[in-house]
Write a protein that holds these residues in place. Structure first.
Motif, PDB file in Angstrom:
ATOM      1  N   UNK A 146     124.275 -72.885 -32.923  1.00 42.38           N
ATOM      2  CA  UNK A 146     123.702 -74.063 -32.261  1.00 42.38           C
ATOM      3  C   UNK A 146     124.401 -75.348 -32.687  1.00 42.38           C
ATOM      4  N   UNK A 147     125.123 -75.321 -33.825  1.00 42.83           N
ATOM      5  CA  UNK A 147     125.866 -76.496 -34.283  1.00 42.83           C
ATOM      6  C   UNK A 147     127.313 -76.476 -33.826  1.00 42.83           C
ATOM      7  N   UNK A 148     127.677 -75.525 -32.972  1.00 41.80           N
ATOM      8  CA  UNK A 148     129.002 -75.552 -32.376  1.00 41.80           C
ATOM      9  C   UNK A 148     130.020 -74.588 -32.947  1.00 41.80           C
ATOM     10  N   UNK A 149     129.626 -73.752 -33.897  1.00 48.46           N
ATOM     11  CA  UNK A 149     130.571 -72.756 -34.392  1.00 48.46           C
ATOM     12  C   UNK A 149     130.920 -71.836 -33.230  1.00 48.46           C
ATOM     13  N   UNK A 150     132.199 -71.504 -33.097  1.00 47.62           N
ATOM     14  CA  UNK A 150     132.651 -70.714 -31.955  1.00 47.62           C
ATOM     15  C   UNK A 150     132.400 -69.223 -32.126  1.00 47.62           C
ATOM     16  N   UNK A 151     132.404 -68.750 -33.368  1.00 51.35           N
ATOM     17  CA  UNK A 151     132.259 -67.321 -33.607  1.00 51.35           C
ATOM     18  C   UNK A 151     131.474 -67.099 -34.895  1.00 51.35           C
ATOM     19  N   UNK A 152     130.440 -66.291 -34.801  1.00 50.97           N
ATOM     20  CA  UNK A 152     129.656 -65.917 -35.976  1.00 50.97           C
ATOM     21  C   UNK A 152     129.513 -64.397 -35.966  1.00 50.97           C
ATOM     22  N   UNK A 153     129.981 -63.753 -37.030  1.00 51.17           N
ATOM     23  CA  UNK A 153     129.885 -62.309 -37.176  1.00 51.17           C
ATOM     24  C   UNK A 153     128.843 -62.009 -38.239  1.00 51.17           C
ATOM     25  N   UNK A 154     127.957 -61.065 -37.958  1.00 51.95           N
ATOM     26  CA  UNK A 154     126.916 -60.672 -38.900  1.00 51.95           C
ATOM     27  C   UNK A 154     127.217 -59.263 -39.387  1.00 51.95           C
ATOM     28  N   UNK A 155     127.253 -59.079 -40.711  1.00 48.41           N
ATOM     29  CA  UNK A 155     127.471 -57.764 -41.313  1.00 48.41           C
ATOM     30  C   UNK A 155     126.214 -57.341 -42.062  1.00 48.41           C
ATOM     31  N   UNK A 156     125.818 -56.107 -41.885  1.00 50.63           N
ATOM     32  CA  UNK A 156     124.640 -55.567 -42.562  1.00 50.63           C
ATOM     33  C   UNK A 156     125.017 -54.235 -43.199  1.00 50.63           C
ATOM     34  N   UNK A 157     124.628 -54.023 -44.450  1.00 52.36           N
ATOM     35  CA  UNK A 157     124.959 -52.790 -45.164  1.00 52.36           C
ATOM     36  C   UNK A 157     124.132 -51.603 -44.682  1.00 52.36           C
ATOM     37  N   UNK A 158     122.898 -51.853 -44.319  1.00 53.11           N
ATOM     38  CA  UNK A 158     122.035 -50.752 -43.881  1.00 53.11           C
ATOM     39  C   UNK A 158     122.391 -50.327 -42.458  1.00 53.11           C
ATOM     40  N   UNK A 159     122.232 -49.050 -42.163  1.00 52.00           N
ATOM     41  CA  UNK A 159     122.489 -48.594 -40.794  1.00 52.00           C
ATOM     42  C   UNK A 159     121.408 -49.112 -39.848  1.00 52.00           C
ATOM     43  N   UNK A 160     121.744 -49.145 -38.585  1.00 51.03           N
ATOM     44  CA  UNK A 160     120.793 -49.562 -37.555  1.00 51.03           C
ATOM     45  C   UNK A 160     119.661 -48.543 -37.497  1.00 51.03           C
ATOM     46  N   UNK A 161     118.419 -48.953 -37.789  1.00 53.77           N
ATOM     47  CA  UNK A 161     117.315 -47.982 -37.789  1.00 53.77           C
ATOM     48  C   UNK A 161     117.050 -47.368 -36.417  1.00 53.77           C
ATOM     49  N   UNK A 162     117.432 -48.058 -35.365  1.00 56.70           N
ATOM     50  CA  UNK A 162     117.215 -47.524 -34.018  1.00 56.70           C
ATOM     51  C   UNK A 162     118.129 -46.334 -33.737  1.00 56.70           C
TER      52      UNK A 162
ATOM     53  N   UNK B 120     110.854 -72.033 -41.711  1.00 59.10           N
ATOM     54  CA  UNK B 120     112.287 -72.185 -41.419  1.00 59.10           C
ATOM     55  C   UNK B 120     112.595 -71.814 -39.979  1.00 59.10           C
ATOM     56  N   UNK B 121     111.994 -70.730 -39.508  1.00 55.16           N
ATOM     57  CA  UNK B 121     112.228 -70.316 -38.122  1.00 55.16           C
ATOM     58  C   UNK B 121     111.667 -71.349 -37.153  1.00 55.16           C
ATOM     59  N   UNK B 122     110.463 -71.827 -37.424  1.00 56.12           N
ATOM     60  CA  UNK B 122     109.860 -72.823 -36.538  1.00 56.12           C
ATOM     61  C   UNK B 122     110.646 -74.143 -36.547  1.00 56.12           C
ATOM     62  N   UNK B 123     111.353 -74.435 -37.655  1.00 59.02           N
ATOM     63  CA  UNK B 123     112.100 -75.691 -37.759  1.00 59.02           C
ATOM     64  C   UNK B 123     113.314 -75.750 -36.835  1.00 59.02           C
ATOM     65  N   UNK B 124     113.666 -74.624 -36.218  1.00 60.13           N
ATOM     66  CA  UNK B 124     114.804 -74.643 -35.311  1.00 60.13           C
ATOM     67  C   UNK B 124     114.506 -75.470 -34.049  1.00 60.13           C
ATOM     68  N   UNK B 125     113.208 -75.658 -33.777  1.00 63.33           N
ATOM     69  CA  UNK B 125     112.844 -76.436 -32.597  1.00 63.33           C
ATOM     70  C   UNK B 125     113.022 -75.665 -31.309  1.00 63.33           C
ATOM     71  N   UNK B 126     113.356 -74.402 -31.424  1.00 64.95           N
ATOM     72  CA  UNK B 126     113.554 -73.573 -30.247  1.00 64.95           C
ATOM     73  C   UNK B 126     112.523 -72.468 -30.246  1.00 64.95           C
ATOM     74  N   UNK B 127     112.441 -71.768 -29.157  1.00 59.40           N
ATOM     75  CA  UNK B 127     111.410 -70.741 -28.984  1.00 59.40           C
ATOM     76  C   UNK B 127     111.887 -69.405 -29.573  1.00 59.40           C
ATOM     77  N   UNK B 128     112.278 -69.408 -30.861  1.00 54.75           N
ATOM     78  CA  UNK B 128     112.688 -68.154 -31.483  1.00 54.75           C
ATOM     79  C   UNK B 128     111.524 -67.494 -32.214  1.00 54.75           C
ATOM     80  N   UNK B 129     110.445 -68.201 -32.434  1.00 49.70           N
ATOM     81  CA  UNK B 129     109.298 -67.662 -33.153  1.00 49.70           C
ATOM     82  C   UNK B 129     108.348 -66.920 -32.232  1.00 49.70           C
ATOM     83  N   UNK B 130     108.104 -67.456 -31.065  1.00 51.11           N
ATOM     84  CA  UNK B 130     107.102 -66.874 -30.161  1.00 51.11           C
ATOM     85  C   UNK B 130     107.594 -65.610 -29.519  1.00 51.11           C
TER      86      UNK B 130
END
Length: 84
Positions: free
Chosen positions: A36-52, A74-84
């Motif tokens: 949301x602050x303009x970063x062009x690429x964000x990669x997320x790495x997680x050690x645990x396997x996808x439970x799905x 913290x989630x509500x502070x984003x000002x966006x509808x990511x909590x609901x």
């Protein structure tokens, strides 16, 4: 542990890319804020396997996730509808 005090992307002349380690609430919130602050690429790495994608016929595994008041705030502070 040291933390970066800025979430601003590098200068516009370079490619703004970030690697977030951990796909828990804090990691996902950080990735959301960076994008949301303009970063062009964000990669997320997680050690645990996808439970799905896990074979639950051998064992019934659950992945519980709890958020305390600080996390919900913290989630509500984003000002966006990511909590609901």
């Amino acid at each position: 542990s040291s933390q970066s005090s800025s979430q601003s992307p590098p200068s516009s002349s370079s490619k703004a890319a970030a690697l977030v380690v951990g796909a828990g609430p804090a990691g996902l919130l950080l990735a959301h804020r960076l994008l949301s602050k303009g970063w062009q690429s964000v990669t997320i790495q997680e050690a645990r396997p996808n439970p799905a994608l896990q074979d639950t016929t051998k064992s019934a595994r659950q992945w519980s996730l709890g958020l305390n008041v600080r996390g919900r705030t913290a989630i509500k502070s984003t000002g966006q509808d990511v909590w609901e």
